[in-house]
Design an enzyme around this catalytic site. Structure first.
Site, short mmCIF file in Angstrom:
data_model
loop_
_atom_site.label_atom_id
_atom_site.label_comp_id
_atom_site.label_asym_id
_atom_site.label_seq_id
_atom_site.Cartn_x
_atom_site.Cartn_y
_atom_site.Cartn_z
N ILE A 11 0.83 -1.21 0.00
CA ILE A 11 0.00 0.00 0.00
C ILE A 11 0.87 1.27 0.00
O ILE A 11 0.47 2.29 -0.57
CB ILE A 11 -1.03 0.00 1.17
CG1 ILE A 11 -2.14 0.99 0.88
CG2 ILE A 11 -0.37 0.29 2.51
CD1 ILE A 11 -2.95 0.69 -0.35
N SER A 33 12.24 0.89 6.64
CA SER A 33 11.85 -0.38 6.07
C SER A 33 12.95 -1.39 6.31
O SER A 33 14.12 -1.04 6.32
CB SER A 33 11.62 -0.22 4.56
OG SER A 33 11.49 -1.49 3.96
N ARG A 34 12.51 -2.64 6.50
CA ARG A 34 13.51 -3.69 6.67
C ARG A 34 14.13 -4.05 5.33
O ARG A 34 15.24 -4.53 5.26
CB ARG A 34 12.88 -4.92 7.33
CG ARG A 34 12.31 -4.59 8.71
CD ARG A 34 11.35 -5.64 9.19
NE ARG A 34 10.30 -5.88 8.20
CZ ARG A 34 9.36 -6.78 8.32
NH1 ARG A 34 9.32 -7.54 9.40
NH2 ARG A 34 8.45 -6.95 7.39
N LYS A 87 -5.50 1.89 7.86
CA LYS A 87 -6.60 1.15 8.46
C LYS A 87 -6.23 -0.33 8.55
O LYS A 87 -5.47 -0.80 7.70
CB LYS A 87 -7.90 1.33 7.69
CG LYS A 87 -7.80 1.19 6.17
CD LYS A 87 -7.45 -0.12 5.53
CE LYS A 87 -8.25 -1.34 5.88
NZ LYS A 87 -7.91 -2.46 4.94
N ASP A 165 -10.37 -7.36 6.67
CA ASP A 165 -9.42 -6.33 6.22
C ASP A 165 -10.06 -5.48 5.12
O ASP A 165 -10.11 -4.25 5.25
CB ASP A 165 -8.09 -6.97 5.76
CG ASP A 165 -7.13 -5.92 5.23
OD1 ASP A 165 -6.34 -5.37 6.01
OD2 ASP A 165 -7.22 -5.59 4.02
P1 NAP Z 1 2.29 -5.60 3.27
O1 NAP Z 1 2.80 -5.18 1.91
O2 NAP Z 1 2.27 -7.05 3.58
O3 NAP Z 1 3.11 -4.93 4.44
C1 NAP Z 1 3.47 -3.59 4.50
C2 NAP Z 1 4.85 -3.46 5.10
O4 NAP Z 1 4.78 -3.51 6.51
C3 NAP Z 1 5.82 -4.55 4.74
O5 NAP Z 1 6.37 -4.35 3.47
C4 NAP Z 1 6.84 -4.40 5.82
O6 NAP Z 1 7.67 -3.31 5.49
C5 NAP Z 1 6.04 -3.94 7.00
N1 NAP Z 1 5.83 -5.05 7.94
C6 NAP Z 1 5.14 -6.18 7.75
N2 NAP Z 1 5.16 -6.94 8.86
C7 NAP Z 1 5.90 -6.28 9.75
C8 NAP Z 1 6.30 -6.54 11.08
N3 NAP Z 1 5.93 -7.65 11.72
N4 NAP Z 1 7.06 -5.63 11.71
C9 NAP Z 1 7.44 -4.49 11.09
N5 NAP Z 1 7.09 -4.20 9.81
C10 NAP Z 1 6.32 -5.08 9.17
O7 NAP Z 1 0.84 -5.01 3.51
P2 NAP Z 1 0.01 -3.88 2.75
O8 NAP Z 1 -0.85 -4.52 1.73
O9 NAP Z 1 0.89 -2.79 2.35
O10 NAP Z 1 -0.95 -3.47 3.95
C11 NAP Z 1 -0.51 -2.68 5.03
C12 NAP Z 1 -1.71 -2.01 5.64
O11 NAP Z 1 -2.35 -1.24 4.62
C13 NAP Z 1 -2.75 -2.99 6.17
O12 NAP Z 1 -3.26 -2.56 7.40
C14 NAP Z 1 -3.84 -2.97 5.10
O13 NAP Z 1 -5.12 -3.18 5.65
C15 NAP Z 1 -3.71 -1.58 4.55
N6 NAP Z 1 -4.19 -1.46 3.17
C16 NAP Z 1 -3.80 -2.37 2.21
C17 NAP Z 1 -4.33 -2.30 0.93
C18 NAP Z 1 -3.97 -3.29 -0.17
O14 NAP Z 1 -4.62 -3.27 -1.23
N7 NAP Z 1 -2.98 -4.16 -0.01
C19 NAP Z 1 -5.24 -1.27 0.61
C20 NAP Z 1 -5.56 -0.33 1.59
C21 NAP Z 1 -5.03 -0.45 2.86
P3 NAP Z 1 9.22 -3.42 5.32
O15 NAP Z 1 9.50 -4.70 4.59
O16 NAP Z 1 9.45 -2.20 4.54
O17 NAP Z 1 9.81 -3.39 6.67
#
Ligand code: NAP
Length: 308
Positions: A11, A33-34, A87, A165
């Site tokens: 996101i 970011s990691r 969110k 979610d």
């Molecule tokens: P994601 O790509 O799986 O994770 C986002 C980033 O969070 C990862 O790249 C990682 O960043 C970091 N992360 C993950 N687990 C972690 C941990 N245990 N400790 C520290 N950092 C961690 O997820 P996403 O789809 O972007 O979603 C993130 C949020 O955005 C969620 O709450 C989701 O509901 C919301 N969202 C998602 C979407 C969608 O379409 N995917 C749409 C709207 C909102 P680093 O590798 O950079 O450390």
């Protein structure tokens, strides 16, 4: 204002980075970011190092999944930074209340964002429903988890919310547009036998005027995706489609018919800029309350195992 983005995942790359780049209010000054980074932006791997070394960055935007978010939000607030939360704003209601109390104590802004509320037609839908007598209200939110959350196992872990979610996005619209307060009266949660969180859910709500209010969420939808709300009133039927980007009244389109998340994240960042300038806090937890109620009251049914 300088801002740092934490968690450079799907996101952040899809929405946050372009929304910040397009805004006159913000400058992306650093990332934490990691593994990821944004070209031309200072990249940190250690959040505490960023907080210590970059005091001029007053605003932190957290794009992590919900479970790790509280720890990062707490550290940012304790360091006197304004915080913007993806969110859902946390993994539990209590930790969200704790964040709000901490933000108040520190005198900084805190924003629980709900991107779907910023969809193009949500405000028009709220206005149309105002003063009308509701007969039924049906939410249908069906999407393909493999397409929108590829390989994101966290989503089926405790605190990942499963199908809630995306479902909480629908509930963020519902709680914005419905004039009456509703509450959950029953739910069925369909949980894959190898997972902790539901892959589908059916919800029913009590409505004070006796309207039939329900929602169906499903993460197994291949092909065409459905993010729709239909409200039947004594004065006609209103439909929201494409997650609130399109609106129809008795089948007739209301204004332009965009699709996708266009406009949602730019509006969130404009809201955050206004909140910081005003020194405000916006922590509406009503969408999350319905999700918590579904986990409290829902009947569990085990369904086929799920693998990405
Ligand atoms: P994601 O790509 O799986 O994770 C986002 C980033 O969070 C990862 O790249 C990682 O960043 C970091 N992360 C993950 N687990 C972690 C941990 N245990 N400790 C520290 N950092 C961690 O997820 P996403 O789809 O972007 O979603 C993130 C949020 O955005 C969620 O709450 C989701 O509901 C919301 N969202 C998602 C979407 C969608 O379409 N995917 C749409 C709207 C909102 P680093 O590798 O950079 O450390």
């Amino acid at each position: 204002m300088e801002i740092a983005l934490i968690g450079i995942g799907k996101i952040a790359a899809d929405q946050h980075v372009p929304a910040i780049a397009a805004s006159d209010d913000w400058q992306l000054a650093a990332t934490v970011s990691r593994a990821g980074s944004v070209e031309g932006v200072d990249a940190y791997t250690d959040f505490d190092a960023l907080l210590a070394e970059r005091p001029e960055i007053r605003v932190i935007s957290l794009c992590l999944p919900p479970v790790p978010r509280f720890d990062y939000a707490t550290r940012a607030l304790k360091a006197g930074r304004h915080v913007m939360l993806e969110k859902p704003p946390g993994a539990t209601l209590s930790e969200c209340h704790a964040l709000e109390a901490l933000a108040r104590a520190k005198g900084v802004s805190l924003y629980a964002t709900w991107h779907s509320r910023e969809a193009d037609k949500v405000a028009a839908a709220k206005e149309w429903l105002s003063g009308k007598t509701l007969k039924s209200f049906r939410v249908t939110w069906k999407e393909d988890v493999r397409r929108w959350h590829p390989g994101q196992d966290w989503i089926f872990e405790p605190g990942g919310l499963g199908v809630f979610d995306p479902g909480i996005n629908a509930l963020s619209i519902v709680t914005r547009i419905l004039p009456d307060a509703i509450h959950l009266s029953g739910a069925t949660l369909h949980v894959p036998e190898n997972r902790q969180a539901p892959i589908a859910a059916d919800l029913n709500f009590y409505h004070p005027g006796g309207a039939d209010v329900s929602a169906v969420f499903d993460f197994r939808q291949e092909g065409e995706q459905t993010w729709a709300i239909e409200a039947v009133t004594e004065d006609g039927t209103m439909q929201l489609a494409h997650g609130g980007a399109q609106m129809f009244v008795d089948g007739v389109a209301h204004g332009a018919t965009e699709t996708g998340l266009h406009g949602e994240y730019p509006r969130l960042y404009a809201n955050m800029a206004a909140l910081v300038r005003a020194g405000g806090i916006d922590m509406d937890l009503s969408p999350m309350r319905h999700v918590a109620d579904a986990f409290l009251l829902g009947r569990r049914e085990t369904v086929a195992p799920f693998e990405f």
